[in-house]
Design an enzyme around this catalytic site. Structure first.
Site, PDB file in Angstrom:
ATOM      1  CB  ILE A 222      -1.016  -6.296   3.517  1.00 32.98           C
ATOM      2  CG1 ILE A 222       0.056  -7.187   2.869  1.00 32.98           C
ATOM      3  CG2 ILE A 222      -0.835  -6.223   5.018  1.00 32.98           C
ATOM      4  CD1 ILE A 222       1.483  -6.655   2.997  1.00 32.98           C
ATOM      5  CG  ASP A 241      -8.008   1.714  -0.689  1.00 29.67           C
ATOM      6  OD1 ASP A 241      -7.509   2.461  -1.561  1.00 29.67           O
ATOM      7  OD2 ASP A 241      -7.467   0.654  -0.309  1.00 29.67           O
ATOM      8  CB  ALA A 289      -2.825   3.586   2.703  1.00 29.33           C
ATOM      9  N   GLY A 290      -0.009   2.280   1.426  1.00 29.83           N
ATOM     10  CA  GLY A 290       1.375   2.579   1.067  1.00 29.83           C
ATOM     11  C   GLY A 290       1.555   2.400  -0.423  1.00 29.83           C
ATOM     12  CG  ASN A 347      15.295  -3.278  -1.841  1.00 24.78           C
ATOM     13  OD1 ASN A 347      16.267  -3.920  -2.232  1.00 24.78           O
ATOM     14  ND2 ASN A 347      14.053  -3.611  -2.124  1.00 24.78           N
ATOM     15  CE1 TYR A 353       7.009   0.859   0.218  1.00 23.47           C
ATOM     16  CE2 TYR A 353       8.942  -0.456   0.721  1.00 23.47           C
ATOM     17  CZ  TYR A 353       7.569  -0.294   0.724  1.00 23.47           C
ATOM     18  OH  TYR A 353       6.775  -1.294   1.228  1.00 23.47           O
ATOM     19  CB  THR A 388       0.521  -8.272  -2.102  1.00 24.02           C
ATOM     20  OG1 THR A 388       1.704  -7.498  -2.308  1.00 24.02           O
ATOM     21  CG2 THR A 388       0.410  -8.686  -0.656  1.00 24.02           C
TER      22      THR A 388
HETATM   23  N1  LIG Z   1       3.603  -6.669  -0.243  1.00 26.06           N
HETATM   24  C1  LIG Z   1       4.769  -6.675   0.400  1.00 26.06           C
HETATM   25  O1  LIG Z   1       5.606  -7.558   0.211  1.00 26.06           O
HETATM   26  C2  LIG Z   1       5.090  -5.594   1.405  1.00 26.06           C
HETATM   27  C3  LIG Z   1       6.333  -5.653   2.024  1.00 26.06           C
HETATM   28  C4  LIG Z   1       6.656  -4.687   2.958  1.00 26.06           C
HETATM   29  C5  LIG Z   1       5.742  -3.706   3.284  1.00 26.06           C
HETATM   30  N2  LIG Z   1       4.537  -3.663   2.654  1.00 26.06           N
HETATM   31  C6  LIG Z   1       3.625  -2.562   3.042  1.00 26.06           C
HETATM   32  O2  LIG Z   1       2.360  -3.100   3.399  1.00 26.06           O
HETATM   33  C7  LIG Z   1       1.327  -2.180   3.035  1.00 26.06           C
HETATM   34  C8  LIG Z   1       0.298  -2.867   2.158  1.00 26.06           C
HETATM   35  O3  LIG Z   1       0.969  -3.415   1.022  1.00 26.06           O
HETATM   36  P1  LIG Z   1       0.220  -4.219  -0.146  1.00 26.06           P
HETATM   37  O4  LIG Z   1       1.235  -5.098  -0.758  1.00 26.06           O
HETATM   38  O5  LIG Z   1      -1.051  -4.804   0.360  1.00 26.06           O
HETATM   39  O6  LIG Z   1      -0.085  -3.015  -1.166  1.00 26.06           O
HETATM   40  P2  LIG Z   1      -1.230  -2.829  -2.247  1.00 26.06           P
HETATM   41  O7  LIG Z   1      -0.692  -1.909  -3.276  1.00 26.06           O
HETATM   42  O8  LIG Z   1      -1.769  -4.152  -2.698  1.00 26.06           O
HETATM   43  O9  LIG Z   1      -2.397  -2.083  -1.419  1.00 26.06           O
HETATM   44  C9  LIG Z   1      -2.211  -0.783  -0.908  1.00 26.06           C
HETATM   45  C10 LIG Z   1      -3.583  -0.135  -0.714  1.00 26.06           C
HETATM   46  O10 LIG Z   1      -3.347   1.218  -0.266  1.00 26.06           O
HETATM   47  C11 LIG Z   1      -4.243   2.070  -0.947  1.00 26.06           C
HETATM   48  N3  LIG Z   1      -3.734   3.427  -1.021  1.00 26.06           N
HETATM   49  C12 LIG Z   1      -2.637   3.852  -1.704  1.00 26.06           C
HETATM   50  N4  LIG Z   1      -2.544   5.195  -1.622  1.00 26.06           N
HETATM   51  C13 LIG Z   1      -3.576   5.634  -0.858  1.00 26.06           C
HETATM   52  C14 LIG Z   1      -4.017   6.905  -0.419  1.00 26.06           C
HETATM   53  N5  LIG Z   1      -3.373   8.026  -0.773  1.00 26.06           N
HETATM   54  N6  LIG Z   1      -5.133   6.998   0.362  1.00 26.06           N
HETATM   55  C15 LIG Z   1      -5.810   5.872   0.703  1.00 26.06           C
HETATM   56  N7  LIG Z   1      -5.444   4.621   0.314  1.00 26.06           N
HETATM   57  C16 LIG Z   1      -4.342   4.514  -0.471  1.00 26.06           C
HETATM   58  C17 LIG Z   1      -4.353   1.448  -2.352  1.00 26.06           C
HETATM   59  O11 LIG Z   1      -5.496   1.892  -3.072  1.00 26.06           O
HETATM   60  C18 LIG Z   1      -4.372  -0.036  -2.037  1.00 26.06           C
HETATM   61  O12 LIG Z   1      -5.680  -0.523  -1.847  1.00 26.06           O
HETATM   62  C19 LIG Z   1       2.025  -1.013   2.364  1.00 26.06           C
HETATM   63  O13 LIG Z   1       2.242   0.014   3.294  1.00 26.06           O
HETATM   64  C20 LIG Z   1       3.334  -1.600   1.917  1.00 26.06           C
HETATM   65  O14 LIG Z   1       4.341  -0.630   1.763  1.00 26.06           O
HETATM   66  C21 LIG Z   1       4.190  -4.588   1.723  1.00 26.06           C
END
Ligand SMILES: NC(=O)c1ccc[n+]([C@@H]2O[C@H](COP(=O)([O-])OP(=O)(O)OC[C@H]3O[C@@H](n4cnc5c(N)ncnc54)[C@H](O)[C@@H]3O)[C@@H](O)[C@H]2O)c1
Length: 447
Positions: A222, A241, A289-290, A347, A353, A388
């Site tokens: 995302i 990142d 970032a998450g 959840n 989370y 993702t």
């Molecule tokens: N994918 C989903 O369905 C979904 C749903 C709800 C919320 N989200 C939220 O959307 C955001 C992005 O999700 P995603 O699916 O793209 O995740 P992802 O795991 O594909 O990407 C997350 C990115 O964050 C970076 N990151 C993690 N820890 C870090 C740190 N300490 N410092 C710097 N960077 C860091 C990772 O290296 C990675 O590139 C997150 O916050 C996630 O919780 C995602």
């Protein structure tokens, strides 16, 4: 990852089979394509009260096919007029229970005349701002009506309710450019409040021109999509990142002509390092970032708990505070926090989370009034099931449930979340603050 069921349900054999045995039949949603200019490609029907004249003032910039029920030049007649791509109904004048029947009278004739991926918007007045209890009740009724009608729409149709505050009429164009266009393809059944905002968008083809934006977690998923979308809209993007993701970060930066910051947002001196990397300040801050570390609470280790709270909640708090205190975050900045519907509905296996994501929503609500004086907005975007790497790791049965248990019957794409973030990043979107915008296809989970 790809959703093979959608491919199947949209094949000629699959379509018949799915209909015959009553399985969900999600359609391929229409999404914004590069190079497109008009928010609405097709017929737009306007109706209802006094706010319609405000919409008419800019409607020809949305589409050149504008209709109303019952005027002489551009009357739309159900069954005879073109299929509708977009509909706006102003219900802000409805003050009594009796008048609510106007909703049925307006919407019923058009429901069988909607084009695929139609976008509907109802305008109202926020009930909490009305002194007449009956008027407030009528306006609150719009919420139940719109969330229910959103669930009845077929073929990728979506519907939102916008409560328009005093003076917020000027910000309707930005909101309708988003909610009537494929940029909001995966948003439905949402209620958004618009307030007055003094910073307009100058150029709708590049609404973020001249704005500096930082996206954390930008190497993939995302975050990468958000960076691409902000760059498309004219922003100068800085990608952050962890150092381990530097190769991916550099590759994306080369494509976008962006700068990078390789930094762990939980590092002791992350605030200072970030400030040093941003000598010219910042207009858009996206905390994307998450991480997840899922376990039921009975099995949750302290390490899992701490890691999730540190990355998802503490780091956005500490870094935003540092950027505010140092003056790095400019006046009229836009802050967007990536929450989750887990933080709204809860959840199983995600106490850590969900706590972190609910905390982000609370942060946006609490900070919004404090930052208003500086024109800074802060909002949460709460994605549902998005395709993702994060969701690709979910076990098959849960993944299928996550995809299908929504009004649109499918997962969203990173682009859907990115478009919402880009809209909230616009100068005019200071009209929205302290809110949580769900990008979840009207998931059955949560409110
Ligand atoms: N994918 C989903 O369905 C979904 C749903 C709800 C919320 N989200 C939220 O959307 C955001 C992005 O999700 P995603 O699916 O793209 O995740 P992802 O795991 O594909 O990407 C997350 C990115 O964050 C970076 N990151 C993690 N820890 C870090 C740190 N300490 N410092 C710097 N960077 C860091 C990772 O290296 C990675 O590139 C997150 O916050 C996630 O919780 C995602």
């Amino acid at each position: 990852m790809s959703d093979r069921y959608i491919d199947f349900a949209n094949s000629s054999l699959g379509h018949r089979l799915v209909a015959a045995i009553g399985l969900p039949s999600p359609v391929r949603l229409e999404r914004w394509q590069a190079g497109r200019l008009r928010p609405v490609e097709g017929a737009l029907l306007l109706g209802g009260g006094a706010l319609v004249s405000k919409v008419q003032a800019f409607a020809n910039r949305l589409t050149d096919a504008i209709y109303t029920y019952g005027t002489e030049t551009s009357t739309w007649i159900p069954g005879h007029g073109p299929k509708l791509k977009a509909v706006v109904f102003d219900a802000s004048d409805l003050q009594h229970t009796d008048q609510l029947k106007q909703l049925r009278e307006f919407f019923q004739p058009l429901l069988k005349n909607l084009d695929n991926s139609a976008h509907l918007v109802i305008l109202g007045r926020a009930p909490e701002n009305l002194s007449d209890p009956f008027a407030a009740s009528a306006q609150r009724a719009l919420e139940g009506f719109s969330r229910s009608l959103a669930k009845e729409l077929r073929n990728g149709g979506v519907l939102q309710l916008l409560y328009v505050g005093d003076g917020a009429e000027d910000q309707l164009e930005g909101a309708l450019r988003f909610f009537l266009s494929p940029k909001s393809a995966y948003i439905s059944g949402q209620v958004i409040r618009l307030e007055a905002c003094t910073t307009p968008v100058e150029d709708w083809t590049r609404p973020l021109a001249g704005r500096k934006a930082l996206v954390t977690g930008a190497a993939r998923g995302i975050g990468a999509s958000i960076a691409e979308t902000l760059a498309r809209d004219g922003a100068e993007v800085i990608l952050l990142d962890v150092p381990q993701a530097k190769a991916d970060l550099d590759a994306l930066a080369a494509r976008l002509g962006a700068r990078t910051v390789a930094l762990d947002i939980c590092a002791e001196d992350a605030g200072n390092q970030l400030i040093e990397h941003l000598p010219e300040g910042l207009d858009i801050l996206v905390h994307n970032a998450g991480i997840t570390r899922d376990k039921t609470l009975a099995n949750m280790t302290p390490e899992y708990w701490d890691a999730v709270l540190a990355v998802n909640l503490n780091a956005p708090q500490v870094l935003t505070q540092a950027l505010l205190d140092s003056g790095t975050l400019h006046d009229n900045a836009r802050v967007v926090l990536l929450a989750s519907i887990s933080g709204i509905a809860g959840n199983r296996g995600q106490t850590n989370y969900a706590a972190s994501k609910a905390g982000l929503i609370g942060l946006a609500q609490a900070w919004a009034p404090l930052l208003k004086e500086r024109g800074i907005s802060i909002n949460a975007v709460a994605p549902g099931f998005i395709e993702t790497q994060m969701t690709a790791h979910i076990p098959f049965a849960l993944r299928e449930a996550g995809r299908r248990m929504s009004s649109l019957g499918q997962g969203g794409l990173p682009q859907d979340v990115a478009e919402a973030v880009a809209w909230l990043g616009q100068p005019g979107s200071g009209a929205v603050s302290g809110q949580a915008l769900r990008v979840c296809g009207q998931s059955l989970l949560g409110a």
